[in-house]
Each structure stands twice: as C-alpha cells, then as structure tokens.
Write an enzyme that holds these catalytic residues in place. Structure first.
Site: not given
Length: 302
Positions: A268-271
């Site tokens: 889950v690419p919160c970056h």
C-alpha cells in the site's frame, strides 16, 4: 430490469448463472458454497442485506434452499451476513467462522477472488489487531533488499503486515510485540512469492497486483489504502488529492492519519503521498527510504 442483487453481483465481478471469474474460481454452478459466495458478494456490492427472494433469484435456487446453504456453509443467515456488511463487521465475522475457509475457499474460490474489490466495504474495526491477534496463526518471512530488511506477515486472508528496517532481528521483535497473542511461524518457503514481489517493489518495479491483502483497519482507512494502490508507480499525489479521490475533500488530516497507520509498506504505497508544496512529509520507515523509493520508481518507469 435487473434486480438489485444482480446489479450488485455485477459490481463485484460475480457472474449470474455462469462460470465464476478468475483461474481458481471453479466451483460447480449448483454447489451450496458457490451459491453462498455469490449471495455474499451481492450483499457486499449492495452494502448490506438484500431481500431473500432477490438472493434466491441471483443464485438460481429457492429462498428456503439458500437459507439451508447459508446455515451449512457459513453457519449464519444471509440477513446476519448482510447486517455485518452494513456495520463493517463482515470481515471479522468471516474470520471467526472457520467453515468459510474450509467449505468455500478450499473448494475453489481464491481469497483474492472474494476480496479483490471489497476492501472499502469490508474495512474491519481493528479490535482483533489491537488485542494482539489472539490465537491467530501468522506466517512471516524476511527479505534483504537495497532499502534494508523487509519483513512480511501473512494471516489466513492474506498479507497483513509489511515493514522496513535496517536490522532483521529488530523487525522480528517488533512483529512479536505487535502480535503478542498470535502464533507466529517462520515460513520462508510458503511466502517465497511474496518475498519476490517485495524485492521487485524495493527496486521500484511493480509486482504485487495478485497478492491477497488482509487490510486491518476501519472502512475509511481501507478506502484510503485502496486509493493509494491506484497511484501509478513513479507518480505522487498530495493528501488533498487523495481526499478528493475518495470523495471526502475535507478529510485531509484523516487521510494523513490513514497513511501513517498503514501496516503494509510498499504494497500500500503511502510513500507516493506528499505534501501540497511537494515536500515529502512524513514516512514511518524514514524519509531517506521514501526518497529512495520514489527515485527508484521514477527510474524504473521513466
């Protein structure tokens, strides 16, 4: 005109009177397990209970037979399941009912096939998570990458936790502390495909589209996390843009909190979420890791 149940089933990708979609979805048309899954998917798509006759029409059976199917396969009534969907407790209900895995998924339906489009609806209040995952079997593995060590933890429903750190032992200790009441088992071989996917992600390449995810959070958090997964690799969105994407433009702070509580690093690419001025903002695994990840993704997709 199609019934509400039929429309809901189509929304979540369920066939009506045909073969199931997906390579592992091979249950016979007339099996109780298949009828129950189709009915459950329809209620997930509708966001709550549906009339008994509408579910019977959808599953090509009688309402009486479908009621028997629900009792034998899941152990609760269709209305109970629909009510759990409406209150956000469906995922907890399914996890607590051991018959589901044995009678439904083991019979041919993949976990991914059932949950692939239902994250926002099945967002789970994190009570079990907060209690340390009592009695839950969690398998884990670690991967050495150019970003450092990555640990992956999987439950019955899919990948539940992915973290990044510089020391393998410290990551393992963190997981043990996070899930003190779970049965933690190292499973490098079982999670080899997960490890390969994570190596790909840490190199900036996509590679986890088919991994089943066990998103442990509220319905709002699940909605945010689903939106994050739609951000293409190599691109970024601001917290404001994510809030607008989920139809809640005034929830910018809540979006930021959902990013901060994401337990599935990389997957889950919160970056890929940044501040309005373009600065990186926070990242629980370190701003250097965030900057490096974004650079790798831009290089890989450029």
């Amino acid at each position: 005109m199609a019934t509400d149940a039929t429309a809901a089933a189509r929304t979540v990708g369920s066939p009506v009177g045909g073969t199931a979609t997906g390579p592992s979805e091979t249950l016979a048309l007339g099996s109780p397990a298949r009828r129950v899954v189709l009915a459950c998917r329809a209620m997930v798509g509708a966001g709550g209970p549906l009339p008994a006759q509408a579910l019977a029409d959808l599953t090509l059976t009688s309402s009486r037979q479908l009621a028997r199917d629900f009792r034998s396969v899941i152990g609760v009534t269709a209305r109970d399941f629909g009510a759990a969907v409406r209150t956000g407790e469906a995922r907890t209900l399914l996890r607590d009912l051991g018959q589901v895995t044995e009678a439904v998924f083991a019979a041919g339906y993949s976990v991914r096939g059932f949950y692939e489009e239902t994250g926002p609806t099945l967002g789970m209040p994190p009570r079990s998570f907060a209690a340390g995952a009592p009695s839950e079997l969690l398998r884990w593995t670690t991967v050495s990458t150019e970003l450092g060590w990555v640990i992956a933890v999987a439950g019955d429903l899919g990948l539940a936790d992915v973290r990044i750190g510089q020391e393998q032992d410290a990551l393992v200790a963190t997981i043990a502390a996070e899930y003190p009441r779970a049965r933690l088992v190292r499973a490098d071989e079982d999670l080899a495909a997960v490890a390969d996917a994570l190596r790909s992600l840490t190199a900036g390449r996509p590679g986890v589209a088919d991994l089943p995810l066990d998103l442990r959070g509220t319905a709002f958090q699940a909605t945010v996390w689903s939106a994050l997964r739609r951000i293409p690799a190599g691109q970024t969105r601001t917290y404001t843009e994510v809030a607008a994407e989920i139809g809640s433009p005034r929830s910018v702070r809540a979006v930021a909190r959902a990013c901060a509580t994401n337990h599935l690093a990389l997957v889950v690419p919160c970056h890929r979420v940044v501040r309005a001025d373009g600065s990186l903002g926070g990242y629980q695994w370190g701003l250097e890791v965030k900057e490096r990840l974004l650079d790798l993704e831009r290089r890989a997709t450029g």
